[in-house]
Design an enzyme around this catalytic site. Structure first.
Site, mmCIF file in Angstrom:
data_model
loop_
_atom_site.group_PDB
_atom_site.id
_atom_site.type_symbol
_atom_site.label_atom_id
_atom_site.label_comp_id
_atom_site.label_asym_id
_atom_site.label_seq_id
_atom_site.Cartn_x
_atom_site.Cartn_y
_atom_site.Cartn_z
ATOM 1 N N LYS A 1 0.831 -1.205 0.000
ATOM 2 C CA LYS A 1 0.000 0.000 0.000
ATOM 3 C C LYS A 1 0.865 1.256 0.000
ATOM 4 C CE LYS A 1 -1.374 1.559 4.063
ATOM 5 N NZ LYS A 1 -1.211 2.936 4.581
ATOM 6 N N ASN A 2 1.897 1.258 0.857
ATOM 7 C CA ASN A 2 2.685 2.486 0.999
ATOM 8 C C ASN A 2 3.679 2.713 -0.142
ATOM 9 O OD1 ASN A 2 1.242 3.111 3.234
ATOM 10 N ND2 ASN A 2 2.827 2.539 4.717
ATOM 11 N N CYS B 1 -3.747 12.821 14.042
ATOM 12 C CA CYS B 1 -4.506 11.582 13.900
ATOM 13 C C CYS B 1 -4.275 10.743 15.141
ATOM 14 C CB CYS B 1 -4.135 10.845 12.623
ATOM 15 S SG CYS B 1 -2.573 10.008 12.707
ATOM 16 N N ARG C 1 1.684 14.427 13.769
ATOM 17 C CA ARG C 1 2.031 14.219 12.367
ATOM 18 C C ARG C 1 1.967 15.475 11.494
ATOM 19 N NH1 ARG C 1 -0.484 8.768 10.177
ATOM 20 N NH2 ARG C 1 1.303 8.896 8.811
ATOM 21 N N ASP D 1 5.281 0.372 12.090
ATOM 22 C CA ASP D 1 4.056 -0.249 11.585
ATOM 23 C C ASP D 1 3.921 -1.726 11.992
ATOM 24 O OD1 ASP D 1 3.313 2.128 10.447
ATOM 25 O OD2 ASP D 1 3.901 1.599 8.406
ATOM 26 N N ARG E 1 -8.281 -0.381 5.351
ATOM 27 C CA ARG E 1 -7.506 0.672 4.684
ATOM 28 C C ARG E 1 -6.225 0.109 4.088
ATOM 29 N NH1 ARG E 1 -6.297 5.930 7.913
ATOM 30 N NH2 ARG E 1 -5.188 6.141 5.962
HETATM 31 C C1 EPZ Z 1 4.746 6.853 6.496
HETATM 32 O O1 EPZ Z 1 4.004 7.920 7.079
HETATM 33 C C2 EPZ Z 1 3.798 5.710 6.333
HETATM 34 N N1 EPZ Z 1 2.715 6.107 5.452
HETATM 35 C C3 EPZ Z 1 3.273 5.271 7.699
HETATM 36 O O2 EPZ Z 1 2.463 4.131 7.533
HETATM 37 C C4 EPZ Z 1 4.469 4.898 8.595
HETATM 38 O O3 EPZ Z 1 4.005 4.603 9.892
HETATM 39 C C5 EPZ Z 1 5.446 6.065 8.657
HETATM 40 O O4 EPZ Z 1 5.832 6.467 7.320
HETATM 41 C C6 EPZ Z 1 6.710 5.735 9.429
HETATM 42 O O5 EPZ Z 1 7.335 4.619 8.866
HETATM 43 C C7 EPZ Z 1 2.882 6.058 4.133
HETATM 44 O O6 EPZ Z 1 3.925 5.684 3.613
HETATM 45 C C8 EPZ Z 1 1.731 6.445 3.284
HETATM 46 P P1 EPZ Z 1 6.891 10.178 8.469
HETATM 47 P P2 EPZ Z 1 4.577 9.392 7.081
HETATM 48 O O7 EPZ Z 1 6.720 11.475 7.786
HETATM 49 O O8 EPZ Z 1 5.400 9.599 5.876
HETATM 50 C C9 EPZ Z 1 7.413 13.450 11.891
HETATM 51 C C10 EPZ Z 1 0.571 2.780 7.930
HETATM 52 O O9 EPZ Z 1 0.053 2.231 8.934
HETATM 53 N N2 EPZ Z 1 7.262 14.470 10.833
HETATM 54 O O10 EPZ Z 1 8.027 9.317 8.092
HETATM 55 O O11 EPZ Z 1 3.444 10.288 7.334
HETATM 56 C C11 EPZ Z 1 6.130 12.652 12.112
HETATM 57 O O12 EPZ Z 1 5.209 13.345 12.932
HETATM 58 C C12 EPZ Z 1 1.113 4.170 8.020
HETATM 59 O O13 EPZ Z 1 0.619 2.238 6.818
HETATM 60 C C13 EPZ Z 1 7.403 15.805 11.139
HETATM 61 O O14 EPZ Z 1 7.655 16.176 12.289
HETATM 62 O O15 EPZ Z 1 5.526 9.352 8.332
HETATM 63 C C14 EPZ Z 1 6.659 11.382 12.725
HETATM 64 O O16 EPZ Z 1 6.877 11.553 14.090
HETATM 65 C C15 EPZ Z 1 0.782 4.889 9.274
HETATM 66 N N3 EPZ Z 1 7.256 16.733 10.127
HETATM 67 C C16 EPZ Z 1 8.009 11.193 12.015
HETATM 68 O O17 EPZ Z 1 8.346 12.486 11.490
HETATM 69 C C17 EPZ Z 1 6.992 16.371 8.842
HETATM 70 O O18 EPZ Z 1 6.869 17.240 7.977
HETATM 71 C C18 EPZ Z 1 8.012 10.207 10.870
HETATM 72 O O19 EPZ Z 1 6.889 10.447 10.036
HETATM 73 C C19 EPZ Z 1 6.864 14.998 8.530
HETATM 74 C C20 EPZ Z 1 7.009 14.065 9.545
#
Ligand code: EPZ
Length: 423
Positions: free
Chosen positions: A22-23, A119, A124, A311, A403
């Protein structure tokens, strides 16, 4: 609203195939906005988030074909974009909608994308996506709950040197896509090294992008004038693979998992092996896993790839409740990702949450009850706990699991689990 009714106590046995990731599929679909030619994507899982992304692309005026059968390629063609917008109604249901921001602003010079908001698993923010696009020359305003991004009227986005303050998966993907059509070279540092980033880059290269280093912390992109159509098969879902491995480990079963990529789940294999599961990766694309009957405890800390994935944390917690001793689970990626713990406790688990650490004392005799899914992976953790609980567990709000897991109840029931969906 659908529920799963699960009667625990059956060992899983047989063969199961992993669906596409999915991702990896979501950014691949967003990448189709970068060209007016057709992009054909194979191995796209038929899960709810993919349908949501299809709706979003259709809203943007792309022509999207998602055949019902998973074997059929998803075809996307965006001849022109007259509506460069991701509305709140769609972003609210799927945060990954933000992945259209980079492609839209790169292709049309303008994008309006709803701010995702918090969320269940944490705040996030998307500040790092925004900062990077600003460094590429975009003027970004956030008003009325929307991000409005405009590329410079003269020459569009330009190449930049971007060092991500924190590793972000979709942030890396968004900026990588934007950089493919920017003027000049973009150097991205402290990038996410997730296989999904490398898979997106592989698709972009087929479309004509010039990218080096995807899958490592440093990515170099030389912008090109236009991208063309391409055909691509997305990678197997490593989180589904890990979830199935954990399901077999927790039930003490023996299963062949096919259409998988062992290298992408190395950290999960190593942790599950530490708990006593025997996992054989000898045959390419196949994992043979046998549960030990009595898991041993093992501490785990979630990390960015190639570390142990956040995850997989909820599913691992379910296994830890059955281990003979204490396991400490530390969540470093999201600040609020232990919502499943209280539901597992209601099933009889002994879990103490101390900030970002969960101390799980096992083995607990879990018993079935009604539990509520709070997010996608938490639901998977509850399903796993239910597979070993005595009696019947009713998992409510399975729309979360829909999802991201394709026909999970069919896959598990073919392996012998007693699980059924009720509406
Ligand atoms: C991706 O989310 C995945 N989603 C998530 O999968 C996964 O849990 C996550 O990466 C971590 O591996 C998709 O690929 C669609 P991040 P993403 O930006 O990209 C902080 C699932 O269950 N951050 O790597 O949104 C953030 O808050 C899902 O399939 C900022 O502070 O995650 C977090 O603490 C859920 N500012 C950390 O970085 C930003 O601009 C990592 O988040 C962006 C992120």
């Amino acid at each position: 609203m659908d529920k799963f009714v699960i009667t625990g106590g059956k060992r899983l046995e047989g063969t199961v195939a992993v669906s596409g990731a999915k991702n990896a599929a979501l950014p691949a679909m967003a990448a189709a906005l970068l060209t007016d030619q057709r992009v054909a994507l194979h191995n796209i899982p038929r899960v709810r988030d993919i349908a949501t992304m299809g709706r979003l692309l259709t809203h943007i005026q792309a022509d999207v074909e998602i055949p019902e059968a998973a074997e059929g390629a998803v075809r996307i063609r965006t001849e022109k974009i007259s509506h460069a917008e991701a509305p709140y109604e769609l972003v609210r249901t799927m945060r990954a909608s933000v992945l259209v921001l980079g492609p839209l602003v790169a292709r049309t010079g303008y994008a309006r994308v709803s701010l995702p908001g918090g969320c269940a698993i944490g705040a996030r923010p998307v500040d790092l996506h925004i900062k990077a696009l600003e460094l590429m020359g975009a003027k970004i305003e956030t008003e009325h709950g929307y991000i409005e991004a405009r590329a410079p009227a003269e020459g569009g986005l330009r190449g930049a040197h971007i060092v991500f303050e924190k590793i972000t998966v979709t942030g890396t993907e968004n900026v990588l896509m934007a950089a493919t059509l920017a003027n000049g070279e973009t150097l991205l540092e402290n990038c996410a090294r997730e296989p999904e980033v490398a898979d997106l880059a592989a698709l972009l290269v087929k479309m004509g992008a010039r990218i080096e280093g995807a899958g490592t912390a440093t990515i170099r992109v030389e912008g090109v004038g236009r991208l063309g159509g391409a055909e691509h098969r997305v990678i197997p879902d490593r989180i589904e693979t890990g979830t199935l491995l954990a399901a077999v480990a927790i039930t003490g079963g023996k299963v062949r998992i096919t259409r998988a990529e062992a290298a992408h789940v190395a950290a999960v294999i190593s942790k599950l092996s530490e708990t006593g599961a025997a996992i054989d990766t000898f045959e390419p694309g196949t994992l043979c896993v046998e549960g030990s009957g009595q898991a041993a405890p093992a501490d785990v800390t979630t990390q960015e790839y190639p570390g142990f994935p956040t995850d997989m944390q909820a599913q691992y917690m379910a296994l830890a409740t059955q281990a003979d001793g204490t396991s400490v689970i530390t969540e470093t990626i999201f600040e609020n990702r232990f919502l499943h713990a209280s539901e597992m406790t209601r099933m009889g688990a002994d879990i103490a949450i101390e900030g970002r650490r969960a101390v799980v004392r096992g083995p607990s005799r879990l018993t079935g009850t009604a539990v509520m899914a709070s997010d996608l992976r938490a639901s998977a953790g509850l399903v796993l706990a239910a597979l070993v609980a005595r009696g019947e567990t009713v998992v409510d709000r399975v729309y979360h699991i829909d999802r991201g897991y394709e026909r999970i109840e069919e896959k598990l029931s073919k392996l012998g689990a007693r699980i059924r969906r009720v509406s």
